[in-house]
Design an enzyme around this catalytic site. Structure first.
Site, short mmCIF file in Angstrom:
data_model
loop_
_atom_site.label_atom_id
_atom_site.label_comp_id
_atom_site.label_asym_id
_atom_site.label_seq_id
_atom_site.Cartn_x
_atom_site.Cartn_y
_atom_site.Cartn_z
N LYS A 140 4.45 -6.51 4.12
CA LYS A 140 3.88 -6.02 4.90
C LYS A 140 2.21 -5.95 4.28
O LYS A 140 1.36 -6.58 5.04
CB LYS A 140 3.96 -6.27 6.20
N GLY A 141 2.40 -5.29 3.99
CA GLY A 141 1.72 -4.41 3.37
C GLY A 141 0.66 -4.98 2.32
O GLY A 141 -0.64 -4.66 2.29
N GLU A 153 -0.32 -8.47 -3.59
CA GLU A 153 0.89 -7.02 -4.05
C GLU A 153 -0.38 -5.71 -3.48
O GLU A 153 -0.63 -5.88 -3.71
CB GLU A 153 1.31 -6.20 -4.82
N ASP A 154 0.22 -5.24 -2.39
CA ASP A 154 -0.62 -4.01 -1.35
C ASP A 154 -0.08 -2.71 -2.93
O ASP A 154 -1.52 -2.31 -3.31
CB ASP A 154 0.04 -4.12 -0.60
N ASP A 178 4.69 0.47 -7.32
CA ASP A 178 5.25 1.87 -7.49
C ASP A 178 6.36 2.36 -8.14
O ASP A 178 5.64 2.37 -9.54
CB ASP A 178 5.96 2.32 -6.35
N LYS A 192 0.50 3.34 -8.67
CA LYS A 192 0.38 4.25 -9.53
C LYS A 192 1.42 4.23 -10.72
O LYS A 192 2.62 4.74 -10.60
CB LYS A 192 1.79 5.13 -8.34
N PHE A 221 1.89 9.59 -1.64
CA PHE A 221 2.18 8.27 -1.12
C PHE A 221 0.23 7.95 -0.08
O PHE A 221 0.70 9.18 0.63
CB PHE A 221 3.20 8.99 0.21
N ASP A 257 1.47 0.82 5.31
CA ASP A 257 2.22 2.31 6.18
C ASP A 257 3.05 3.44 5.62
O ASP A 257 3.67 2.52 4.62
CB ASP A 257 3.32 1.31 7.50
N ARG A 308 -0.97 0.97 9.08
CA ARG A 308 -2.09 -0.57 8.69
C ARG A 308 -2.71 -0.85 9.06
O ARG A 308 -3.59 -1.46 8.05
CB ARG A 308 -0.43 -1.53 8.46
P1 IMP Z 1 7.87 -0.69 -5.73
O1 IMP Z 1 9.14 -1.54 -6.08
O2 IMP Z 1 8.62 1.20 -6.01
O3 IMP Z 1 7.34 -0.35 -7.10
O4 IMP Z 1 7.87 -0.17 -4.52
C1 IMP Z 1 6.40 -0.93 -3.89
C2 IMP Z 1 6.70 -1.45 -2.16
O5 IMP Z 1 6.83 0.25 -1.68
C3 IMP Z 1 5.29 -1.25 -2.54
O6 IMP Z 1 4.92 -3.00 -1.76
C4 IMP Z 1 5.10 -1.01 -0.47
O7 IMP Z 1 5.42 -1.62 0.29
C5 IMP Z 1 6.32 0.57 -0.88
N1 IMP Z 1 5.49 1.45 -1.43
C6 IMP Z 1 5.21 2.06 -2.54
N2 IMP Z 1 4.24 3.15 -2.16
C7 IMP Z 1 4.10 3.43 -1.40
C8 IMP Z 1 2.87 4.27 -1.09
O8 IMP Z 1 2.51 4.75 -1.28
N3 IMP Z 1 2.95 3.70 0.36
C9 IMP Z 1 3.12 2.84 1.27
N4 IMP Z 1 4.03 1.90 1.03
C10 IMP Z 1 4.54 2.04 -0.56
#
Ligand code: IMP
Length: 176
Positions: free
Chosen positions: A41-42, A97-98, A101, A129, A151, A158, A164
């Protein structure tokens, strides 16, 4: 625990950067029709705002991975809860994508579309990040901001489904 929010990116910072990304994408896709695939949803606000900076033939659709619970640490496994019903064969697709990470979600999404006969696939993220990256060889074609390993919430992001609706991106103090 009491949670407080420290602003990291104001709504003006975000709007300015999205205008720049929009100009870049518009130039790259001149004369083409584009499918923006927002990651739920981000990326709801980002997808919407970015689409309005693209004077192109644009379609909007969404995809929904699930990897996070209600906490602040990725579970590492990514499954897809919702995939677009329309056929994207021969289409120019940009995943929107939002935040990246660990990068596992991005890789999973790119892998999913790799064998679907798209005309092209690019990956756009508002935030990255880089210090948290686990997935190697992940290219972010269009990036809004690289941020520190904190974070963040707001502008679609969220914590336990809250925040959000904030118009800015902030760091949540006191989240566990
Ligand atoms: P990844 O698979 O570890 O890259 O995670 C990506 C997803 O994790 C993003 O689309 C977000 O939904 C969530 N996410 C990662 N870091 C954060 C953060 O700092 N705040 C909120 N959601 C996060």
């Amino acid at each position: 625990m009491v949670e407080t929010v420290e602003v990291l990116l104001s709504s003006e910072d975000i709007a300015k950067r999205i205008k720049e990304l929009g100009a870049q994408i518009t130039k790259d896709y001149e004369g083409k029709s584009v499918v923006l695939l927002g990651v739920l949803k981000g990326a709801i606000h980002f997808t919407s705002d970015l689409s309005r900076e693209l004077p192109l033939d644009v379609e909007i659709n969404f995809i929904k991975p699930s990897s996070y619970g209600d906490g602040t640490v990725s579970s590492g496994t990514v499954s897809l809860d919702y995939i677009p019903t329309e056929n994207l064969k021969d289409r120019h697709v940009i995943i929107v994508e939002d935040i990246v990470d660990t990068g596992h979600t991005a890789v999973k999404l790119k892998d999913y579309f790799a064998d679907q006969g798209l005309a092209s696939l690019k990956f756009c993220a508002l935030l990255d990040k880089p210090d948290r990256r686990e997935a190697k060889d992940l290219t972010i074609d269009y990036l809004g901001f690289a941020i520190p390993d904190k974070f963040v919430i707001g502008y679609g992001l969220d914590y336990a489904q809250r925040y959000r609706n904030l118009p800015y991106v902030g760091v949540l103090k006191g989240a566990s």
